[in-house]
Scaffold this active site. Structure first.
Site, PDB file in Angstrom:
ATOM      1  N   GLU A  78       0.825  -1.211   0.000  1.00 17.75           N
ATOM      2  CA  GLU A  78       0.000   0.000   0.000  1.00 17.75           C
ATOM      3  C   GLU A  78       0.860   1.262   0.000  1.00 17.75           C
ATOM      4  O   GLU A  78       1.816   1.380   0.752  1.00 17.75           O
ATOM      5  CB  GLU A  78      -0.926   0.006   1.230  1.00 17.75           C
ATOM      6  CG  GLU A  78      -1.889  -1.175   1.288  1.00 17.75           C
ATOM      7  CD  GLU A  78      -2.915  -1.196   0.158  1.00 17.75           C
ATOM      8  OE1 GLU A  78      -3.096  -0.154  -0.499  1.00 17.75           O
ATOM      9  OE2 GLU A  78      -3.518  -2.263  -0.061  1.00 17.75           O
ATOM     10  N   CYS A 141      -8.070  -2.190   7.862  1.00 14.70           N
ATOM     11  CA  CYS A 141      -6.657  -2.184   7.453  1.00 14.70           C
ATOM     12  C   CYS A 141      -6.164  -0.765   7.190  1.00 14.70           C
ATOM     13  O   CYS A 141      -5.076  -0.387   7.625  1.00 14.70           O
ATOM     14  CB  CYS A 141      -6.447  -3.048   6.211  1.00 14.70           C
ATOM     15  SG  CYS A 141      -6.619  -4.800   6.592  1.00 14.70           S
ATOM     16  N   HIS A 165      -1.055  -5.909   1.850  1.00 12.85           N
ATOM     17  CA  HIS A 165      -2.253  -6.746   1.754  1.00 12.85           C
ATOM     18  C   HIS A 165      -1.897  -8.055   1.045  1.00 12.85           C
ATOM     19  O   HIS A 165      -1.129  -8.052   0.078  1.00 12.85           O
ATOM     20  CB  HIS A 165      -3.343  -6.024   0.945  1.00 12.85           C
ATOM     21  CG  HIS A 165      -4.352  -5.315   1.799  1.00 12.85           C
ATOM     22  ND1 HIS A 165      -4.628  -3.972   1.677  1.00 12.85           N
ATOM     23  CD2 HIS A 165      -5.182  -5.782   2.792  1.00 12.85           C
ATOM     24  CE1 HIS A 165      -5.576  -3.644   2.551  1.00 12.85           C
ATOM     25  NE2 HIS A 165      -5.924  -4.712   3.237  1.00 12.85           N
TER      26      HIS A 165
HETATM   27  N1  PCA Z   1      -8.358  -7.116   6.024  1.00 18.43           N
HETATM   28  C1  PCA Z   1      -9.335  -6.064   6.268  1.00 18.43           C
HETATM   29  C2  PCA Z   1      -9.309  -5.852   7.763  1.00 18.43           C
HETATM   30  C3  PCA Z   1      -8.572  -7.003   8.338  1.00 18.43           C
HETATM   31  C4  PCA Z   1      -7.955  -7.690   7.189  1.00 18.43           C
HETATM   32  O1  PCA Z   1      -7.193  -8.644   7.262  1.00 18.43           O
HETATM   33  C5  PCA Z   1      -9.091  -4.813   5.437  1.00 18.43           C
HETATM   34  O2  PCA Z   1      -8.522  -4.913   4.338  1.00 18.43           O
HETATM   35  O3  PCA Z   1      -9.470  -3.709   5.857  1.00 18.43           O
END
Ligand code: PCA
Length: 205
Positions: A78, A141, A165
């Protein structure tokens, strides 16, 4: 050197969260750096309380937060966290914020301070599908990434921080066909990302 690495617990009806499964499987030391692993709850209030406590207690050189991005087929690093909590789905405490800031009186956004493009390049060189992502969403997240970067900024620390992610694991895709990646590949990808961050931190020494 000390690096805090976090993953999330399961949410949205899943039995596991591949981010925590991969973080859990990392060694306790990588390239001479101590790796401190934490599982975070999928709650807006939990991350806004626990992440500042963790950063202030550990005073790490870097914080690498990880989470599941269901539907993505790549590991995504990100670029930016925004000061918004806006979710269609309740968090694990039943909280469904709409158009709320993560923190009042905070900037609209923070860029990741880990070397996003260098990490993507290193992953791709290791034949692991990876791309830069320009949105961490507006769920927990993004709030976690924003909280880490804001905490570091307001405490005047030099800690680097960012968010990675990861796709669903193959196990999660057995019953519902959807993009997935082997947990071992995700684990390896995170280790490569950590080594890249360490390389970046030590390049001027
Ligand atoms: N993914 C979610 C919240 C927790 C996770 O593992 C997200 O992308 O916000």
């Amino acid at each position: 050197m000390k690096i805090v690495v976090t993953g999330f617990g399961p949410f949205g009806g899943e039995k596991i969260n591949p981010s925590w499964e991969a973080v859990k499987a990392l060694p306790n030391e990588i390239g001479g750096a101590e790796i401190i692993k934490h599982m975070l709850p999928v709650t807006f209030n939990g991350v806004r309380k626990m992440i500042p406590e963790l950063i202030v207690k550990e005073r790490p050189d870097a914080v690498i937060l990880t989470g599941q991005a269901g539907g993505r087929s790549n590991i995504t690093v990100e670029r930016v966290a925004i000061n918004v909590m806006d979710s269609a789905m309740p968090d694990n405490e039943g909280y469904t914020p709409e158009d709320e800031p993560v923190f009042e009186d905070a900037p609209v956004a923070y860029f990741a301070t880990i070397p996003v493009k260098t990490i993507v390049k290193a992953l791709r060189e290791a034949k692991i599908p990876a791309v830069v992502s320009n949105t961490a969403g507006t769920y927990v997240c993004n709030a976690a990434m924003f909280t880490a970067l804001h905490t570091i900024e307001v405490s005047g620390m030099t800690t680097k921080a960012g968010f990675i992610h990861v796709p669903f694991s193959h196990e999660q895709a057995l019953d519902k066909p959807r993009p997935s990646m082997a947990l071992e590949t995700i684990r390896e990808g995170l280790e490569i990302a950590i080594r890249t961050v360490i390389g970046d931190l030590t390049k001027n020494d």
